[in-house]
Design a protein around this motif. Structure first.
Motif, PDB file in Angstrom:
ATOM      1  N   TRP A 125       0.799  -1.218   0.000  1.00  0.00           N
ATOM      2  CA  TRP A 125       0.000   0.000   0.000  1.00  0.00           C
ATOM      3  C   TRP A 125       0.829   1.263   0.000  1.00  0.00           C
ATOM      4  N   SER A 126       2.147   1.146   0.286  1.00  0.00           N
ATOM      5  CA  SER A 126       2.899   2.391   0.356  1.00  0.00           C
ATOM      6  C   SER A 126       3.159   2.887  -1.050  1.00  0.00           C
ATOM      7  N   SER A 127       3.601   4.105  -1.118  1.00  0.00           N
ATOM      8  CA  SER A 127       3.630   4.833  -2.382  1.00  0.00           C
ATOM      9  C   SER A 127       4.350   4.086  -3.505  1.00  0.00           C
ATOM     10  N   TYR A 128       3.629   3.925  -4.588  1.00  0.00           N
ATOM     11  CA  TYR A 128       4.162   3.290  -5.789  1.00  0.00           C
ATOM     12  C   TYR A 128       5.371   4.068  -6.316  1.00  0.00           C
ATOM     13  N   LEU A 129       5.240   5.369  -6.404  1.00  0.00           N
ATOM     14  CA  LEU A 129       6.324   6.183  -6.959  1.00  0.00           C
ATOM     15  C   LEU A 129       7.561   6.135  -6.094  1.00  0.00           C
ATOM     16  N   VAL A 130       7.366   6.168  -4.781  1.00  0.00           N
ATOM     17  CA  VAL A 130       8.512   6.126  -3.880  1.00  0.00           C
ATOM     18  C   VAL A 130       9.233   4.804  -4.038  1.00  0.00           C
ATOM     19  N   TYR A 133      11.172   4.881  -7.112  1.00  0.00           N
ATOM     20  CA  TYR A 133      12.310   5.766  -6.889  1.00  0.00           C
ATOM     21  C   TYR A 133      13.430   5.040  -6.148  1.00  0.00           C
TER      22      TYR A 133
ATOM     23  N   ASP B 211      -1.434   8.955  -3.226  1.00  0.00           N
ATOM     24  CA  ASP B 211      -0.283   8.439  -3.933  1.00  0.00           C
ATOM     25  C   ASP B 211      -0.482   8.343  -5.443  1.00  0.00           C
ATOM     26  N   ALA B 247      10.419  11.824  -0.648  1.00  0.00           N
ATOM     27  CA  ALA B 247      10.073  10.403  -0.716  1.00  0.00           C
ATOM     28  C   ALA B 247       9.809   9.845   0.676  1.00  0.00           C
ATOM     29  N   ILE B 250       6.435  11.184   1.882  1.00  0.00           N
ATOM     30  CA  ILE B 250       5.292  10.484   1.278  1.00  0.00           C
ATOM     31  C   ILE B 250       5.129   9.108   1.909  1.00  0.00           C
ATOM     32  N   MET B 251       6.266   8.437   2.111  1.00  0.00           N
ATOM     33  CA  MET B 251       6.216   7.091   2.668  1.00  0.00           C
ATOM     34  C   MET B 251       5.512   7.101   4.025  1.00  0.00           C
ATOM     35  N   THR B 254       1.720   7.840   3.935  1.00  0.00           N
ATOM     36  CA  THR B 254       0.868   6.711   3.544  1.00  0.00           C
ATOM     37  C   THR B 254       0.948   5.570   4.557  1.00  0.00           C
TER      38      THR B 254
END
Lengths: 305, 276
Positions: A125-130, A133, B211, B247, B250-251, B254
């Motif tokens: 569930w955590s950020s796809y983009l991160v 990255y 996200d 980053a 954001i982590m 979420t």
């Protein structure tokens, strides 16, 4: 019988259908008209075509665009490349995911199981983009993988992997191996969870019976556990396969200059303004998945969800 | 059950290979996330050098003073909150209507709810974009919200429908037998029962929306949400150390709703177990 609707509907006690309809009407309008309408109009464009001379969309029913899609070698290359990559990612995540799922389902205490469950849900569930990255950091020339190989004096190994035709490239961050790793990483939890669910349902008594009847661990695994886990693997593969088919971000960031389906859709609708061809490209993952899901359903994959 | 819970453990300890495989898989899942945190403190600002030549907190301060990033955060928050709110209403309504009743076309409606998340984001995005274009709706925060609510609905729906199916009708009958009227039953029995499911679904919807980048790309005009900012940095890294810090940010943003939602989910399964 009393149910939720009855008790909620003091004023329409005798009229369940009214309440039912009023519940459903807003979500249905939203999805059925706004969403499905847009979707069908867009996909319908694949039956129109672009006038080669003026660059305008010709709103006439024809199969020209679909023929263009399946007759141009460049487009066929894109389709094959994407499907092969999706298949590799699916196999890769099944191999990496199975031990975790198996361990979770059969060898842990309930407390550890909850911990592992959250450990798998978090990356999911955590950020796809991160997460994409993070792989840019890992695969970079000055990043951790190169450092690791250097420390072990194995640079030659990495270099020879990278110089392998097709899968290699100038660096890990611009190669198919890199893309494969990132895709596998990103979709792995989608594979683990259904396998875990299907293994959870294999009764321990069955495994005990297999041992009692003289099978060793290996035989029990291959003859009893693996066949029963297969629907879970197939259910997981639906996610990994379809998600890889439609993604355009990872090929854009990690990949080479060679296109995948998602990028083809993106470019054709954007700069090229060729909405019909973009729609035709979009039809491919949908059709592939419909066939795939139909086959999976026949193999009982959905009982594992 | 003939065998005690966990009897398989004694009979069949996990082999060395299996343990190694499971641990390696878990490391594969988590090392990248840990690296993100490590890189936020690096002094190197021109490359992704590992190991970092030195450690510093300065980039956090730089990000704190970057108004453009905070504007993006604010916009993403606003979109996520409104989309979640819409998704909760639509998803709960759909769940309430569909959980029990069977009727002609029900399975098609269920597929319709799942479709926005099952289809690649790019297809949903382009479809909505061309419709907005044809109808002359200018791209704005609201067009982004329409896109997000469409695919966030399904997580709320899934959570609520699962809970409704598990809620015993006896509970409602008992409430009525004990003299509560319909409204009291709703507010004192059904809502507290549904509350955590709606909240858990809403949390996941929030994380999903906060996200999301693909549908946003197509339904946004000039707006820069946090993921869109991040995506442009991924394509052309111009401010590496700042991207590293964002980053991490954001982590964690979420993480909070996800941990909260899984906590809710595990809490319910416990309380259910106790009633059986």
């Amino acid at each position: 019988m009393n149910n939720f609707l009855d008790s909620f509907s003091n004023f329409a006690f005798r009229n369940k259908n009214f309440i039912f309809l009023s519940f459903l009407i807003i979500p249905l309008l939203w999805l059925g008209v706004v969403y499905l309408g847009s979707l069908l109009i867009f996909l319908g464009h694949s039956f129109f075509h672009l006038d080669g001379f003026t660059g305008q969309i010709v709103y006439e029913f024809s199969f020209k665009t679909l023929l263009e899609l399946f007759s141009s070698p460049a487009n066929i290359d894109i389709l094959i490349r994407t499907v092969v990559l999706a298949a590799c990612v699916t196999i890769g995540s099944a191999i990496i995911g199975f031990p975790i799922a198996y361990y979770m389902a059969k060898f842990t205490s309930p407390k550890v199981k909850i911990f592992l469950f959250i450990a798998i849900m978090l990356p999911l569930w955590s950020s796809y983009l991160v997460r994409v990255y993070s792989w840019k950091l890992i695969l970079a020339k000055e990043g951790i993988i190169n450092w690791f190989f250097e420390k072990l004096n194995l640079e030659w190994l990495l270099d020879s992997i990278l110089s392998t035709p097709v899968i290699g490239g100038p660096s890990l961050s611009i190669s198919y191996i890199g893309m494969f790793l990132v895709f596998t990483y990103i979709w792995l939890p989608f594979m683990i969870l259904p396998i875990q669910a299907s293994l959870e349902r294999v009764p321990n008594s069955l495994i005990n019976a297999s041992h009692d009847l003289g099978a060793n661990k290996r035989q029990t695994f291959y003859k009893v556990i693996l066949p029963l886990a297969l629907p879970g693997v197939i259910a997981g593969s639906i996610f990994t396969f379809s998600l890889t088919l439609g993604d355009y971000i990872i090929p854009y960031i990690i990949g080479t200059s060679k296109f995948f389906i998602g990028q083809a859709v993106y470019t054709h609708q954007g700069t090229a303004g060729n909405i019909p061809l973009a729609a035709a490209f979009s039809l491919v993952p949908i059709l592939v998945m419909v066939i795939y899901i139909y086959c999976a359903k026949r193999m009982g994959a959905f009982d594992a969800l | 059950m003939l065998f005690k819970k966990g009897s398989i453990n004694k009979l069949n300890q996990a082999g060395l290979g299996l343990r190694f495989g499971a641990i390696a898989g878990l490391l594969f899942l988590h090392i990248p996330l840990l690296l993100i945190i490590l890189y936020a403190f690096t002094t190197e600002d021109k490359s992704y050098q590992f190991p970092p030549p030195g450690y510093t907190l300065k980039w956090f301060e730089v990000v704190l003073n970057r108004q453009d990033i905070w504007n993006a955060v604010g916009l993403s928050m606003r979109i996520a909150i409104i989309s979640t709110f819409v998704a909760i209403i639509l998803g709960t309504l759909a769940a309430g209507a569909l959980y029990k009743k069977s009727f002609f076309g029900k399975s098609s409606i269920t597929i319709l709810i799942i479709l926005p998340i099952a289809l690649p984001g790019i297809i949903t995005g382009i479809s909505l974009r061309s419709t907005f274009g044809v109808m002359g709706i200018p791209f704005s925060t609201w067009t982004i919200i329409i896109g997000h609510a469409t695919f966030c609905m399904v997580v709320v729906y899934n959570n609520v429908v699962a809970r409704l199916r598990r809620t015993s009708p006896n509970l409602i009958q008992a409430s009525m037998d004990l003299g509560a009227n319909n409204l009291q039953t709703f507010f004192y029995v059904i809502l507290p029962n549904m509350g955590t499911a709606i909240l858990a679904g809403g949390m996941l919807a929030f994380a999903l929306s906060f996200d999301e980048v693909i549908v946003t790309t197509f339904t946004a005009g000039q707006q820069t949400t946090l993921p869109i900012w991040m995506f442009s940095e991924l394509i052309r890294p111009r401010q590496r150390p700042i991207t590293n810090v964002v980053a991490v940010f954001i982590m964690f943003i979420t993480f909070i709703p996800i941990v909260f939602a899984s906590y809710m989910a595990s809490k319910t399964s416990e309380s259910e177990g106790s009633t059986k």
